[in-house]
Write a protein that holds these residues in place. Structure first.
Motif, mmCIF file in Angstrom:
data_model
loop_
_atom_site.group_PDB
_atom_site.id
_atom_site.type_symbol
_atom_site.label_atom_id
_atom_site.label_comp_id
_atom_site.label_asym_id
_atom_site.label_seq_id
_atom_site.Cartn_x
_atom_site.Cartn_y
_atom_site.Cartn_z
ATOM 1 N N LEU A 139 18.921 -108.463 9.459
ATOM 2 C CA LEU A 139 19.025 -107.579 8.300
ATOM 3 C C LEU A 139 20.317 -106.772 8.374
ATOM 4 C CD1 LEU A 139 15.391 -106.168 8.279
ATOM 5 C CD2 LEU A 139 16.316 -107.912 6.757
ATOM 6 N N ILE A 140 20.848 -106.417 7.200
ATOM 7 C CA ILE A 140 22.029 -105.565 7.101
ATOM 8 C C ILE A 140 21.618 -104.321 6.339
ATOM 9 C CG2 ILE A 140 24.373 -105.326 6.229
ATOM 10 C CD1 ILE A 140 24.516 -108.376 6.171
ATOM 11 N N GLN A 141 21.911 -103.164 6.915
ATOM 12 C CA GLN A 141 21.646 -101.909 6.221
ATOM 13 C C GLN A 141 22.961 -101.359 5.700
ATOM 14 O OE1 GLN A 141 19.443 -99.041 8.467
ATOM 15 N NE2 GLN A 141 19.814 -97.426 6.975
ATOM 16 N N GLN A 142 23.065 -101.266 4.372
ATOM 17 C CA GLN A 142 24.253 -100.745 3.719
ATOM 18 C C GLN A 142 23.854 -99.450 3.023
ATOM 19 O OE1 GLN A 142 24.994 -104.004 1.064
ATOM 20 N NE2 GLN A 142 26.305 -105.059 2.523
ATOM 21 N N GLY A 143 24.071 -98.330 3.679
ATOM 22 C CA GLY A 143 23.605 -97.055 3.138
ATOM 23 C C GLY A 143 22.085 -97.028 3.173
ATOM 24 N N LYS A 144 21.463 -96.956 2.005
ATOM 25 C CA LYS A 144 19.995 -96.958 1.945
ATOM 26 C C LYS A 144 19.442 -98.334 1.619
ATOM 27 C CE LYS A 144 19.596 -92.129 0.908
ATOM 28 N NZ LYS A 144 18.848 -91.095 0.225
ATOM 29 N N LYS A 145 20.317 -99.305 1.285
ATOM 30 C CA LYS A 145 19.872 -100.661 0.976
ATOM 31 C C LYS A 145 19.730 -101.464 2.257
ATOM 32 C CE LYS A 145 23.131 -102.082 -1.706
ATOM 33 N NZ LYS A 145 23.938 -102.892 -2.611
ATOM 34 N N VAL A 146 18.676 -102.292 2.320
ATOM 35 C CA VAL A 146 18.478 -103.211 3.438
ATOM 36 C C VAL A 146 18.423 -104.616 2.859
ATOM 37 C CG1 VAL A 146 16.967 -103.910 5.323
ATOM 38 C CG2 VAL A 146 17.239 -101.488 4.783
ATOM 39 N N LEU A 147 19.347 -105.459 3.307
ATOM 40 C CA LEU A 147 19.459 -106.815 2.782
ATOM 41 C C LEU A 147 19.345 -107.822 3.914
ATOM 42 C CD1 LEU A 147 22.633 -106.181 0.604
ATOM 43 C CD2 LEU A 147 20.285 -106.260 -0.211
ATOM 44 N N PRO A 148 18.766 -109.004 3.652
ATOM 45 C CA PRO A 148 18.765 -110.050 4.686
ATOM 46 C C PRO A 148 20.151 -110.680 4.798
ATOM 47 C CG PRO A 148 17.747 -110.855 2.688
ATOM 48 C CD PRO A 148 18.050 -109.402 2.449
#
Length: 105
Positions: A78-87
């Motif tokens: 997973l990648i956390q970009q600020g408050k977004k979490v994306l696979p």
């Protein structure tokens, strides 16, 4: 006595010349760059999480475009970009980052 003074003066001149030379040396950049899926990915900075050894705070650039600091969770992909979490996506820079930074126990 005169030879000793000349020796001291030449030594001082040499040291000053050396110091002036060192002032103009550029600092080294320690980024790791790889060609990955027809893109150049450079890891600019990286910090490992003290709490979760599988998480890294990474600043990368892709094809010369710098991304903001992201948190890569290499265990869950997973990648956390600020408050977004994306696979991780297909051929994601996270794959490269995690493969370079595998836990070697």
């Amino acid at each position: 006595m005169r030879k000793a003074i000349l020796l001291i003066q030449s030594s001082i001149a040499f040291v000053l010349l050396l110091l002036l030379t060192l002032l103009f040396i550029q600092p080294a950049w320690a980024s790791v760059c790889r060609n990955y899926d027809d893109r150049q990915i450079c890891i600019i900075s990286i910090e490992r999480s003290a709490k979760n050894y599988w998480e890294y705070r990474v600043a990368i650039s892709v094809d010369g475009v710098t991304r903001p600091v992201e948190i890569y969770n290499c265990r869950d992909r997973l990648i956390q970009q600020g408050k977004k979490v994306l696979p991780f996506g297909d051929n994601d820079p996270g794959d490269l980052s995690c493969s370079l930074l595998k836990n070697r126990r």
